[in-house]
Design an enzyme around this catalytic site. Structure first.
Site, PDB file in Angstrom:
ATOM      1  N   GLY A   1      -5.998   5.827   1.710  1.00 26.14           N
ATOM      2  CA  GLY A   1      -5.408   7.489   1.661  1.00 26.14           C
ATOM      3  C   GLY A   1      -4.796   7.778  -0.082  1.00 26.14           C
ATOM      4  O   GLY A   1      -3.459   6.977   0.323  1.00 26.14           O
ATOM      5  N   HIS A   2      -5.021   7.982  -0.871  1.00 26.79           N
ATOM      6  CA  HIS A   2      -4.665   8.239  -1.997  1.00 26.79           C
ATOM      7  C   HIS A   2      -4.239  10.005  -2.236  1.00 26.79           C
ATOM      8  O   HIS A   2      -5.149  10.740  -1.910  1.00 26.79           O
ATOM      9  CB  HIS A   2      -5.444   7.847  -3.172  1.00 26.79           C
ATOM     10  CG  HIS A   2      -5.556   6.782  -3.040  1.00 26.79           C
ATOM     11  ND1 HIS A   2      -6.387   5.773  -4.279  1.00 26.79           N
ATOM     12  CD2 HIS A   2      -5.237   5.678  -2.141  1.00 26.79           C
ATOM     13  CE1 HIS A   2      -6.757   4.193  -3.639  1.00 26.79           C
ATOM     14  NE2 HIS A   2      -5.542   4.155  -2.776  1.00 26.79           N
TER      15      HIS A   2
ATOM     16  N   GLY B   1       0.987  -0.981  -0.143  1.00 25.81           N
ATOM     17  CA  GLY B   1      -0.061   0.147   0.465  1.00 25.81           C
ATOM     18  C   GLY B   1       0.647   1.441  -0.479  1.00 25.81           C
ATOM     19  O   GLY B   1       1.899   1.418  -0.110  1.00 25.81           O
ATOM     20  N   ASP B   2       0.034   2.530  -0.410  1.00 28.39           N
ATOM     21  CA  ASP B   2       1.215   3.277  -0.847  1.00 28.39           C
ATOM     22  C   ASP B   2       2.209   3.539  -1.132  1.00 28.39           C
ATOM     23  O   ASP B   2       3.084   4.512  -1.145  1.00 28.39           O
ATOM     24  CB  ASP B   2       1.370   4.051   1.172  1.00 28.39           C
ATOM     25  CG  ASP B   2      -0.078   3.982   2.152  1.00 28.39           C
ATOM     26  OD1 ASP B   2      -1.393   4.368   1.878  1.00 28.39           O
ATOM     27  OD2 ASP B   2       0.222   3.423   3.376  1.00 28.39           O
TER      28      ASP B   2
ATOM     29  N   GLN C   1      -5.216  -0.472  -1.225  1.00 29.27           N
ATOM     30  CA  GLN C   1      -4.311  -1.255  -0.556  1.00 29.27           C
ATOM     31  C   GLN C   1      -3.691  -1.822  -1.367  1.00 29.27           C
ATOM     32  O   GLN C   1      -3.201  -0.967  -2.901  1.00 29.27           O
ATOM     33  CB  GLN C   1      -5.389  -2.556  -0.100  1.00 29.27           C
ATOM     34  CG  GLN C   1      -5.666  -1.209   1.694  1.00 29.27           C
ATOM     35  CD  GLN C   1      -6.885  -1.030   0.974  1.00 29.27           C
ATOM     36  OE1 GLN C   1      -7.995  -1.271   0.172  1.00 29.27           O
ATOM     37  NE2 GLN C   1      -7.467   0.478   1.215  1.00 29.27           N
TER      38      GLN C   1
ATOM     39  N   LYS D   1      -1.343   8.874  -7.247  1.00 27.17           N
ATOM     40  CA  LYS D   1      -0.891   9.800  -8.329  1.00 27.17           C
ATOM     41  C   LYS D   1      -0.243   8.922  -9.675  1.00 27.17           C
ATOM     42  O   LYS D   1      -0.932  10.136 -11.168  1.00 27.17           O
ATOM     43  CB  LYS D   1       0.848  10.437  -7.606  1.00 27.17           C
ATOM     44  CG  LYS D   1       2.040  10.929  -8.665  1.00 27.17           C
ATOM     45  CD  LYS D   1       2.946  11.221  -8.441  1.00 27.17           C
ATOM     46  CE  LYS D   1       4.042  11.248  -9.588  1.00 27.17           C
ATOM     47  NZ  LYS D   1       5.290  12.251  -9.259  1.00 27.17           N
TER      48      LYS D   1
ATOM     49  N   GLY E   1      -1.827   8.765  10.314  1.00 28.76           N
ATOM     50  CA  GLY E   1      -1.506   9.569  10.650  1.00 28.76           C
ATOM     51  C   GLY E   1       0.027   8.546  11.194  1.00 28.76           C
ATOM     52  O   GLY E   1       1.014   9.360  11.778  1.00 28.76           O
TER      53      GLY E   1
ATOM     54  N   THR F   1      -6.079  -7.011   4.352  1.00 32.63           N
ATOM     55  CA  THR F   1      -7.242  -6.091   4.413  1.00 32.63           C
ATOM     56  C   THR F   1      -8.339  -7.311   3.912  1.00 32.63           C
ATOM     57  O   THR F   1      -8.364  -8.568   3.731  1.00 32.63           O
ATOM     58  CB  THR F   1      -7.271  -4.941   3.549  1.00 32.63           C
ATOM     59  OG1 THR F   1      -8.328  -3.504   3.466  1.00 32.63           O
ATOM     60  CG2 THR F   1      -7.467  -5.102   1.810  1.00 32.63           C
TER      61      THR F   1
ATOM     62  N   LYS G   1      -0.631   5.457  -5.355  1.00 32.23           N
ATOM     63  CA  LYS G   1      -1.599   4.975  -6.925  1.00 32.23           C
ATOM     64  C   LYS G   1      -1.823   5.907  -6.966  1.00 32.23           C
ATOM     65  O   LYS G   1      -2.544   5.954  -8.388  1.00 32.23           O
ATOM     66  CB  LYS G   1      -2.298   4.033  -5.943  1.00 32.23           C
ATOM     67  CG  LYS G   1      -1.004   2.372  -6.050  1.00 32.23           C
ATOM     68  CD  LYS G   1      -2.185   1.653  -4.984  1.00 32.23           C
ATOM     69  CE  LYS G   1      -3.296   2.038  -3.907  1.00 32.23           C
ATOM     70  NZ  LYS G   1      -2.315   1.879  -2.558  1.00 32.23           N
TER      71      LYS G   1
HETATM   72  P1  GDP Z   1      -1.560   5.590  -2.586  1.00 36.93           P
HETATM   73  O1  GDP Z   1      -1.782   5.175  -1.293  1.00 36.93           O
HETATM   74  O2  GDP Z   1      -0.419   4.511  -3.588  1.00 36.93           O
HETATM   75  O3  GDP Z   1      -1.816   6.689  -3.064  1.00 36.93           O
HETATM   76  O4  GDP Z   1      -0.419   5.817  -2.143  1.00 36.93           O
HETATM   77  P2  GDP Z   1      -0.530   7.443  -0.792  1.00 36.93           P
HETATM   78  O5  GDP Z   1      -0.903   8.637  -1.256  1.00 36.93           O
HETATM   79  O6  GDP Z   1      -0.750   6.910   0.121  1.00 36.93           O
HETATM   80  O7  GDP Z   1       1.400   8.045  -0.069  1.00 36.93           O
HETATM   81  C1  GDP Z   1       2.423   8.255  -1.129  1.00 36.93           C
HETATM   82  C2  GDP Z   1       2.788   9.476  -0.916  1.00 36.93           C
HETATM   83  O8  GDP Z   1       3.928   9.687  -1.452  1.00 36.93           O
HETATM   84  C3  GDP Z   1       2.049  10.385  -1.188  1.00 36.93           C
HETATM   85  O9  GDP Z   1       2.362  11.473   0.077  1.00 36.93           O
HETATM   86  C4  GDP Z   1       2.257  11.168  -2.324  1.00 36.93           C
HETATM   87  O10 GDP Z   1       2.361  12.442  -2.849  1.00 36.93           O
HETATM   88  C5  GDP Z   1       3.897  10.995  -2.099  1.00 36.93           C
HETATM   89  N1  GDP Z   1       4.354  10.412  -4.203  1.00 36.93           N
HETATM   90  C6  GDP Z   1       4.117   9.850  -5.117  1.00 36.93           C
HETATM   91  N2  GDP Z   1       4.760  10.116  -6.236  1.00 36.93           N
HETATM   92  C7  GDP Z   1       6.236  10.464  -5.205  1.00 36.93           C
HETATM   93  C8  GDP Z   1       7.469  10.583  -5.997  1.00 36.93           C
HETATM   94  O11 GDP Z   1       7.547  10.041  -6.881  1.00 36.93           O
HETATM   95  N3  GDP Z   1       8.452  11.306  -4.933  1.00 36.93           N
HETATM   96  C9  GDP Z   1       8.067  11.851  -4.093  1.00 36.93           C
HETATM   97  N4  GDP Z   1       8.627  12.509  -2.495  1.00 36.93           N
HETATM   98  N5  GDP Z   1       6.442  11.448  -3.437  1.00 36.93           N
HETATM   99  C10 GDP Z   1       5.891  11.241  -4.051  1.00 36.93           C
HETATM  100  P1  IMO Z   2      -3.891   2.257   0.483  1.00 34.15           P
HETATM  101  O1  IMO Z   2      -4.805   2.361  -0.468  1.00 34.15           O
HETATM  102  C1  IMO Z   2      -1.888   0.875   3.441  1.00 34.15           C
HETATM  103  C2  IMO Z   2      -3.555  -1.829   5.776  1.00 34.15           C
HETATM  104  C3  IMO Z   2      -3.606  -1.142   7.764  1.00 34.15           C
HETATM  105  C4  IMO Z   2      -3.635  -2.552   7.999  1.00 34.15           C
HETATM  106  C5  IMO Z   2      -4.252  -4.193   7.226  1.00 34.15           C
HETATM  107  C6  IMO Z   2      -6.054  -4.079   7.957  1.00 34.15           C
HETATM  108  O2  IMO Z   2      -3.635   3.962   1.036  1.00 34.15           O
HETATM  109  O3  IMO Z   2      -2.705   1.824  -0.064  1.00 34.15           O
HETATM  110  P2  IMO Z   2      -7.840  -2.684   7.596  1.00 34.15           P
HETATM  111  O4  IMO Z   2      -8.363  -1.478   7.495  1.00 34.15           O
HETATM  112  O5  IMO Z   2      -7.976  -2.690   5.814  1.00 34.15           O
HETATM  113  O6  IMO Z   2      -9.142  -3.660   7.675  1.00 34.15           O
HETATM  114  O7  IMO Z   2      -6.564  -3.199   7.681  1.00 34.15           O
HETATM  115  O8  IMO Z   2      -3.837  -3.153   6.198  1.00 34.15           O
HETATM  116  N1  IMO Z   2      -4.084  -0.861   5.169  1.00 34.15           N
HETATM  117  C7  IMO Z   2      -3.558  -0.518   3.988  1.00 34.15           C
HETATM  118  N2  IMO Z   2      -1.743   0.112   4.479  1.00 34.15           N
HETATM  119  N3  IMO Z   2      -1.812   1.774   2.621  1.00 34.15           N
HETATM  120  C8  IMO Z   2      -3.340   1.170   2.462  1.00 34.15           C
HETATM  121  O9  IMO Z   2      -4.276   2.187   1.329  1.00 34.15           O
HETATM  122  C9  IMO Z   2      -4.137   0.760   3.791  1.00 34.15           C
HETATM  123  N4  IMO Z   2      -5.323  -0.038   3.745  1.00 34.15           N
HETATM  124  C10 IMO Z   2      -5.613  -0.911   5.090  1.00 34.15           C
HETATM  125  O10 IMO Z   2      -2.692  -0.918   8.063  1.00 34.15           O
HETATM  126  O11 IMO Z   2      -2.548  -3.092   8.394  1.00 34.15           O
HETATM  127 MG    MG Z   3      -2.155   6.000   0.704  1.00 35.32          MG
END
Ligand code: GDP
Ligand code: IMO
Ligand code: MG
Length: 422
Positions: A40-41, A12-13, A222, A18, A300, A237, A16
């Site tokens: 959280g995107h 995750g994170d 995720q 972006k 957070g 998840t 995606k």
């Molecule tokens: P998602 O859940 O997969 O959409 O990812 P998140 O938004 O939770 O976490 C990705 C974080 O990295 C966010 O704060 C984005 O703004 C940041 N981000 C995405 N691509 C890049 C990159 O290429 N470089 C940097 N420095 N930050 C990035």
């Molecule tokens: P995005 O879409 C990172 C993790 C939680 C926990 C497990 C189960 O932003 O990538 P849940 O609340 O889904 O039952 O939690 O999955 N988790 C994530 N970790 N990015 C996410 O979403 C996540 N959504 C759930 O931290 O370990």
């Molecule tokens: Mg995220």
């Protein structure tokens, strides 16, 4: 690229949001197919930051955005994001919400929280947004769907049936206060008016768009390693983020998908509990967390940080049928003299493998085998294409592509929409 799935290749994170925002520029429809406000995107456009939990990232560019049957919906989060769209000058009528999606009810959130407390040190580390309990009720066939709120009588009946059981659990097992039927009914009857204009047939809409030759993006929330069936169970998840979840979650056939875009960070992060072989030992973990701003968008929480894990990525390529990859946050690695990459796992019997272990105990005990690459120790701000990357950065990208046998089409070098090299 008529039908493209964008899927998280790690825990995750990966960025995606972006990548979806970028690809949405050339798309007609963007769909979320699973998950809910556990996601959280983050999308950064013209200096403005969006943090979307429920809506597809396509809304940022004003692209038609669909929430499919496979999603779970928190009505309050949905309504708040509708307001956000209005505040930012985007017409919310671009959003279509499947009537078959399940609603996260207040007791789901309470049970998620109480269940984590009860598990104590065995907790999953969920986002505590009610995701697991909502999907559990869906599978038990006692869930409440978006379309149920449209009929006050049906809604009342369903809430009554659910509460007859949930209140017993809440009081006797979890020792928390029960919910009042009249109060919940009134609250959700209120949501009915707010949700009704968005409810539509997501499956038909996407089918017609594809027949008309339009470009449709499927945005996974995720990621692969959090997949209920193929992830690191039980630290997962409760839905199927993998690419095959897209046709199921929207309601189209698997033959309609043309390509699968995996998104991976140039390193790894994980929120919540569970094994993590390439987790960085020592001070470098905190350093990388600071450099990458690795703190959860939804909760957070500090994200655990690891060096890139090729074994887990190879698994993601297999499970999703990834046809190309976006490697994000390469810029974050610019500060390190040496960059370890996990190329194999060493198992308990001393053998080494390139393949993700099928048995949980093998994975729990897996030790990383590192290949150490040279860092580039300079910012990546000057590069405007992959060829212009410093030699060592180019070699890093090349190693990943070679090891996985998949082309890397995009490399992220900053959070803003335009900070991507193609
Ligand atoms: P998602 O859940 O997969 O959409 O990812 P998140 O938004 O939770 O976490 C990705 C974080 O990295 C966010 O704060 C984005 O703004 C940041 N981000 C995405 N691509 C890049 C990159 O290429 N470089 C940097 N420095 N930050 C990035
Ligand atoms: P995005 O879409 C990172 C993790 C939680 C926990 C497990 C189960 O932003 O990538 P849940 O609340 O889904 O039952 O939690 O999955 N988790 C994530 N970790 N990015 C996410 O979403 C996540 N959504 C759930 O931290 O370990
Ligand atoms: Mg995220």
């Amino acid at each position: 690229m008529p039908a493209t799935v964008v899927v998280g290749a790690q825990w995750g994170d990966e960025g995606k949001g972006k990548i979806v925002d970028l690809l949405a520029q050339d798309s007609d429809v963007v769909c979320r197919y699973q998950g809910g406000p556990n996601a959280g995107h983050t999308i950064v456009v013209d200096g403005e930051t969006w943090k979307l939990r429920q809506m597809p990232s396509g809304v940022v560019s004003g692209t038609q955005s669909v929430i499919g049957a496979g999603c779970v919906v928190d009505a309050q989060v949905f309504v708040d994001e509708v307001d956000l769209l209005k505040t930012r000058g985007i017409d919310p009528s671009i959003v279509v919400l499947s009537g078959n999606a399940h609603l996260i009810m207040p007791w789901h959130v309470t049970i998620d929280q109480a269940s984590e407390r009860r598990l104590g040190k065995l907790q999953i580390g969920t986002t505590r947004r009610g995701i697991g309990p909502t999907y559990a009720d869906k599978a038990s066939r006692i869930g409440i769907r978006v379309q149920d709120v449209l009929d006050a009588k049906i809604l009342r009946e369903k809430i009554e049936v659910a509460l007859a059981e949930k209140n017993l659990w809440l009081e006797r097992i979890y020792d928390v206060a029960p919910f009042d039927l009249e109060e919940v009914w009134a609250q959700y009857a209120g949501f009915a008016e707010q949700l009704a204009p968005f409810v539509g047939d997501a499956s038909l809409l996407v089918d017609q768009a594809l027949h008309a030759g339009k470009n449709v993006l499927f945005e996974g929330a995720q990621a692969t390693m959090l997949d209920l069936d193929h992830g690191t169970y039980p630290f997962v998840t409760s839905s199927n983020p993998i690419a095959s979840g897209a046709p199921t979650g929207i309601g189209i056939g698997p033959t309609r998908i043309d390509r699968v875009f995996g998104v991976s960070k140039a390193y790894v992060t994980r929120v919540g509990e569970g094994p993590f072989p390439s987790e960085i030992p020592g001070d470098d973990q905190a350093r990388l967390r600071e450099l990458g701003g690795e703190f959860g968008t939804v909760t957070g929480r500090e994200r655990r940080c690891g060096w890139l894990d090729i074994v887990a990525l190879r698994y993601a390529v297999r499970i999703n049928g990834i046809t190309s990859l976006a490697l994000t946050k390469l810029d974050v690695l610019s500060d390190f003299a040496e960059l370890p990459v996990c190329v194999r796992y060493r198992l308990r019997d001393g053998s080494e493998t390139e393949h993700f272990p099928a048995h949980q105990s093998d994975f729990h005990h897996a030790q990383p085998v590192w290949e150490v690459l040279e860092g580039w120790r300079q910012p990546l701000d000057d590069a405007s294409s992959l060829d212009e990357l410093p030699r060592a950065a180019h070699a890093y990208v090349e190693l990943v592509s070679q090891a996985l046998g998949v082309p890397i089409e995009l490399v992220g070098v900053g959070a803003a929409r335009e900070r991507v090299l193609a």
